[in-house]
Design a protein around this motif. Structure first.
Motif, PDB file in Angstrom:
ATOM      1  N   ALA A  83      38.163  46.957  39.706  1.00 54.09           N
ATOM      2  CA  ALA A  83      39.522  47.067  40.249  1.00 54.09           C
ATOM      3  C   ALA A  83      39.971  45.746  40.862  1.00 54.09           C
ATOM      4  O   ALA A  83      39.144  44.895  41.226  1.00 54.09           O
ATOM      5  N   ASP A  84      41.292  45.620  40.963  1.00 53.71           N
ATOM      6  CA  ASP A  84      41.905  44.471  41.635  1.00 53.71           C
ATOM      7  C   ASP A  84      41.903  44.777  43.141  1.00 53.71           C
ATOM      8  O   ASP A  84      42.523  45.754  43.583  1.00 53.71           O
ATOM      9  N   ARG A  85      41.199  43.958  43.908  1.00 57.36           N
ATOM     10  CA  ARG A  85      41.037  44.232  45.348  1.00 57.36           C
ATOM     11  C   ARG A  85      42.378  44.415  46.055  1.00 57.36           C
ATOM     12  O   ARG A  85      42.505  45.248  46.959  1.00 57.36           O
ATOM     13  N   ASP A  86      43.373  43.615  45.639  1.00 59.53           N
ATOM     14  CA  ASP A  86      44.667  43.649  46.340  1.00 59.53           C
ATOM     15  C   ASP A  86      45.434  44.939  46.083  1.00 59.53           C
ATOM     16  O   ASP A  86      46.405  45.227  46.772  1.00 59.53           O
ATOM     17  N   LYS A  87      45.025  45.678  45.052  1.00 56.49           N
ATOM     18  CA  LYS A  87      45.816  46.849  44.678  1.00 56.49           C
ATOM     19  C   LYS A  87      45.129  48.180  44.995  1.00 56.49           C
ATOM     20  O   LYS A  87      45.582  49.226  44.551  1.00 56.49           O
ATOM     21  N   ILE A  88      44.005  48.121  45.697  1.00 52.00           N
ATOM     22  CA  ILE A  88      43.331  49.376  46.056  1.00 52.00           C
ATOM     23  C   ILE A  88      43.244  49.479  47.586  1.00 52.00           C
ATOM     24  O   ILE A  88      43.238  48.451  48.287  1.00 52.00           O
ATOM     25  N   PRO A  89      43.209  50.679  48.114  1.00 52.95           N
ATOM     26  CA  PRO A  89      43.104  50.830  49.577  1.00 52.95           C
ATOM     27  C   PRO A  89      41.794  50.232  50.098  1.00 52.95           C
ATOM     28  O   PRO A  89      40.791  50.229  49.394  1.00 52.95           O
ATOM     29  N   HIS A  90      41.837  49.748  51.346  1.00 56.16           N
ATOM     30  CA  HIS A  90      40.655  49.107  51.940  1.00 56.16           C
ATOM     31  C   HIS A  90      39.528  50.103  52.184  1.00 56.16           C
ATOM     32  O   HIS A  90      38.398  49.710  52.440  1.00 56.16           O
ATOM     33  N   THR A  91      39.865  51.381  52.127  1.00 51.34           N
ATOM     34  CA  THR A  91      38.856  52.419  52.390  1.00 51.34           C
ATOM     35  C   THR A  91      37.830  52.542  51.261  1.00 51.34           C
ATOM     36  O   THR A  91      36.766  53.122  51.452  1.00 51.34           O
ATOM     37  N   PHE A  92      38.147  51.979  50.110  1.00 51.76           N
ATOM     38  CA  PHE A  92      37.210  52.069  48.975  1.00 51.76           C
ATOM     39  C   PHE A  92      35.962  51.232  49.250  1.00 51.76           C
ATOM     40  O   PHE A  92      36.049  50.141  49.812  1.00 51.76           O
ATOM     41  N   ASP A  93      34.835  51.792  48.835  1.00 54.86           N
ATOM     42  CA  ASP A  93      33.575  51.049  48.954  1.00 54.86           C
ATOM     43  C   ASP A  93      33.485  50.105  47.735  1.00 54.86           C
ATOM     44  O   ASP A  93      33.414  50.569  46.603  1.00 54.86           O
ATOM     45  N   THR A  94      33.529  48.814  47.987  1.00 54.14           N
ATOM     46  CA  THR A  94      33.549  47.849  46.861  1.00 54.14           C
ATOM     47  C   THR A  94      32.253  47.049  46.794  1.00 54.14           C
ATOM     48  O   THR A  94      31.565  46.880  47.797  1.00 54.14           O
ATOM     49  N   HIS A  95      31.959  46.571  45.566  1.00 57.86           N
ATOM     50  CA  HIS A  95      30.789  45.706  45.353  1.00 57.86           C
ATOM     51  C   HIS A  95      31.224  44.502  44.530  1.00 57.86           C
ATOM     52  O   HIS A  95      32.124  44.636  43.693  1.00 57.86           O
ATOM     53  N   PRO A  96      30.586  43.361  44.760  1.00 58.87           N
ATOM     54  CA  PRO A  96      30.974  42.189  43.953  1.00 58.87           C
ATOM     55  C   PRO A  96      30.628  42.371  42.468  1.00 58.87           C
ATOM     56  O   PRO A  96      29.703  43.109  42.134  1.00 58.87           O
ATOM     57  N   ILE A  97      31.372  41.702  41.629  1.00 54.93           N
ATOM     58  CA  ILE A  97      31.126  41.780  40.183  1.00 54.93           C
ATOM     59  C   ILE A  97      30.591  40.444  39.672  1.00 54.93           C
ATOM     60  O   ILE A  97      30.680  39.435  40.369  1.00 54.93           O
ATOM     61  N   THR A  98      30.091  40.470  38.439  1.00 59.28           N
ATOM     62  CA  THR A  98      29.781  39.213  37.741  1.00 59.28           C
ATOM     63  C   THR A  98      30.836  39.046  36.644  1.00 59.28           C
ATOM     64  O   THR A  98      31.502  40.019  36.268  1.00 59.28           O
ATOM     65  N   ILE A  99      30.946  37.833  36.137  1.00 55.11           N
ATOM     66  CA  ILE A  99      31.912  37.581  35.063  1.00 55.11           C
ATOM     67  C   ILE A  99      31.532  38.397  33.824  1.00 55.11           C
ATOM     68  O   ILE A  99      32.402  38.919  33.120  1.00 55.11           O
ATOM     69  N   GLU A 100      30.232  38.542  33.596  1.00 51.42           N
ATOM     70  CA  GLU A 100      29.772  39.305  32.434  1.00 51.42           C
ATOM     71  C   GLU A 100      30.240  40.768  32.533  1.00 51.42           C
ATOM     72  O   GLU A 100      30.710  41.344  31.553  1.00 51.42           O
ATOM     73  N   GLU A 101      30.125  41.333  33.733  1.00 47.37           N
ATOM     74  CA  GLU A 101      30.571  42.723  33.919  1.00 47.37           C
ATOM     75  C   GLU A 101      32.077  42.833  33.716  1.00 47.37           C
ATOM     76  O   GLU A 101      32.572  43.763  33.073  1.00 47.37           O
ATOM     77  N   LEU A 102      32.801  41.862  34.274  1.00 44.46           N
ATOM     78  CA  LEU A 102      34.255  41.881  34.131  1.00 44.46           C
ATOM     79  C   LEU A 102      34.640  41.834  32.650  1.00 44.46           C
ATOM     80  O   LEU A 102      35.484  42.613  32.178  1.00 44.46           O
TER      81      LEU A 102
END
Lengths: 210, 277
Positions: B249-268
């Motif tokens: 997901a695009d960090r700027d477009k999701i609520p801050h309440t979501f539990d996020t994890h960093p991605i790699t370029i390969e995953e993206l």
């Protein structure tokens, strides 16, 4: 262009044994009195260089050379200069063989006939690749290989006929009757064909995706 | 100044179209061209090098129209290094010396020693890794300011790939040096690139600074219901399974309440490509 010509020379080195055997065979045959084979041999020397186009494509040199500081026109031109050098080389071989044969008392050749042999060697050495090069630049290595095999078969057949019937020797003797103008006409035709073939190859290669 | 400027580049083959690709590679930067096999990476590179003619569009190198002379400043490694098979190192040096105006025999010789390439053996006896090292040595021995590399690490073992990545890193220590490198081995590009360009089915679907991509996008683990509540443009790609949904997901477009994890370029890259399918 110097590097491109050097590359052709280094590639010949790879098959120098075959080339040397061809030279010995043709010159030996010529020295035995079958002079008709000498101009035809010019085509075979040209074939050696022509075969490099197949190697170029197999090794991906064609694409790689365009990524180097060469325009397509220079790449095409280098092949034509190499062919010209090959034709001159085979002409010198013809002349040396004839001179040795005459010196050894194997044959008597008039100065006019000597000139006809010289010019014919040069013209055959040039004309054979001149027809094949635009085809090779237009199509891929497989196509040019097929064309080369076809032409080689025809050349081989012609060589056999010439050797067995002494046709070339008789034809050249006949031509020598017109030896004052024939070499000039042959040379003029070869120069025009050379220019047309080079121009066609440049145009073809400039448009080709590799 | 841009090392490479491409505007609206188009090329059509039967069954494939490279569609209106535009990108700029700023001088001093490394751009990775990422895409699956047949995405259009090699076609783009071949058009930059004039090996293939574009149907439309404009390509400029260092702000100028392309020319043969300009290629003195471009080091090229294609997916197959196009050296005649019978050539030895000595032959290759002789050819290159007369081809490139700024060919440096000492540099070439040093690379031969560094890469431990056999001096007297014919090129055809080299392994794939050795051939690629030879290609890179040639590209780096004529004082090139721009390297264009098409799949230089493809088919190589991890040790050789790492060596090549190291060499490319060294090359860009000079700020005037730039690299355009294509690969489908995304992890290699992730190590060295400043910019990432995604090609998919002949279309450039994303071009951005690598760090910006890593900042902007993140992993979220959620459910289909929660995902439906989000703005559609927030989700780049998703994978559903019986436990829930894994999405980028695009960090700027999701609520801050979501539990996020960093991605790699390969995953993206994988999520974007699979989403499209």
């Amino acid at each position: 262009m110097k590097a491109l010509l050097l590359k052709e020379l280094l590639m010949i080195r790879q098959r120098y044994i075959t080339l040397t055997m061809f030279i010995i065979m043709f010159c030996g045959y010529g020295l035995s009195g079958n002079f008709g084979v000498l101009p035809m041999a010019s085509a075979f020397y040209g074939m050696f260089l022509f075969g490099h186009l197949n190697y170029d494509e197999q090794s991906k040199w064609q694409a790689y050379s365009i990524a180097m500081p060469y325009g397509r026109k220079t790449i095409v031109s280098s092949k034509y200069v190499a062919m010209l050098i090959s034709a001159l080389f085979s002409t010198v071989l013809t002349d040396v063989t004839l001179a040795i044969a005459v010196a050894a008392g194997k044959a008597e050749i008039s100065a006019e006939l000597f000139v006809v042999y010289t010019v014919t060697s040069l013209v055959i050495g040039l004309v054979y690749p001149l027809f094949l090069l635009p085809i090779a630049f237009k199509f891929n290595a497989e196509h040019s290989r097929m064309v080369m095999i076809l032409v080689s078969c025809v050349m081989g057949g012609l060589l056999g006929v010439c050797a067995s019937s002494n046709f070339t020797t008789k034809a050249l003797a006949k031509f020598s009757e017109y030896s004052n103008i024939l070499p000039l006409i042959l040379l003029a035709v070869a120069v025009v064909l050379f220019a047309l073939s080079w121009f066609a190859s440049v145009k073809i290669y400039e448009k080709r995706d590799l | 100044m841009n090392a490479i400027e491409i505007k609206n580049l188009t090329k059509s083959y039967k069954g494939f179209t490279l569609d209106n690709v535009s990108l700029n590679l700023p001088q001093g930067c490394i751009m990775g061209l990422i895409g699956e096999n047949g995405a259009g990476k090699s076609t783009t590179i071949k058009m930059i090098l004039d090996i293939v003619h574009p149907d439309g569009g404009d390509i400029r190198i260092f702000g100028e129209e392309r020319s043969a002379v300009q290629k003195n400043d471009i080091g090229v490694v294609l997916d197959e290094v196009g050296i005649p098979e019978s050539f030895t190192i000595k032959d290759i040096n002789a050819i290159m010396k007369h081809s490139f105006t700024n060919w440096n025999e000492k540099t070439f010789s040093d690379y031969m020693t560094k890469f431990r390439l056999p001096e007297k053996k014919a090129f055809k006896t080299f392994s794939k890794g050795m051939k690629m090292k030879m290609g890179i040595a040639i590209a780096l021995s004529h004082d090139a300011k721009l390297l264009i590399l098409d799949e230089p690490t493809s088919g190589l073992d991890p040790v050789v790939r790492d060596e090549i990545v190291e060499i490319l890193n060294d090359f860009t220590r000079d700020e005037s040096h730039s690299i355009l490198i294509s690969s489908h081995i995304v992890s290699d590009l992730e190590k060295i690139c400043d910019y990432i360009a995604f090609l998919h089915n002949g279309k450039l679907i994303l071009i951005e600074e690598k760090d910006r991509l890593l900042e902007q996008f993140c992993f979220i683990n959620t459910t289909e219901d929660m995902l439906r509540e989000l703005d559609k443009s927030a989700i780049i790609g998703k994978k559903s399974n019986k436990f829930g949904v894994e999405a980028i997901a695009d960090r700027d477009k999701i609520p801050h309440t979501f539990d996020t994890h960093p991605i790699t370029i390969e995953e993206l890259f994988l999520f974007m490509v699979k989403e499209d399918k």
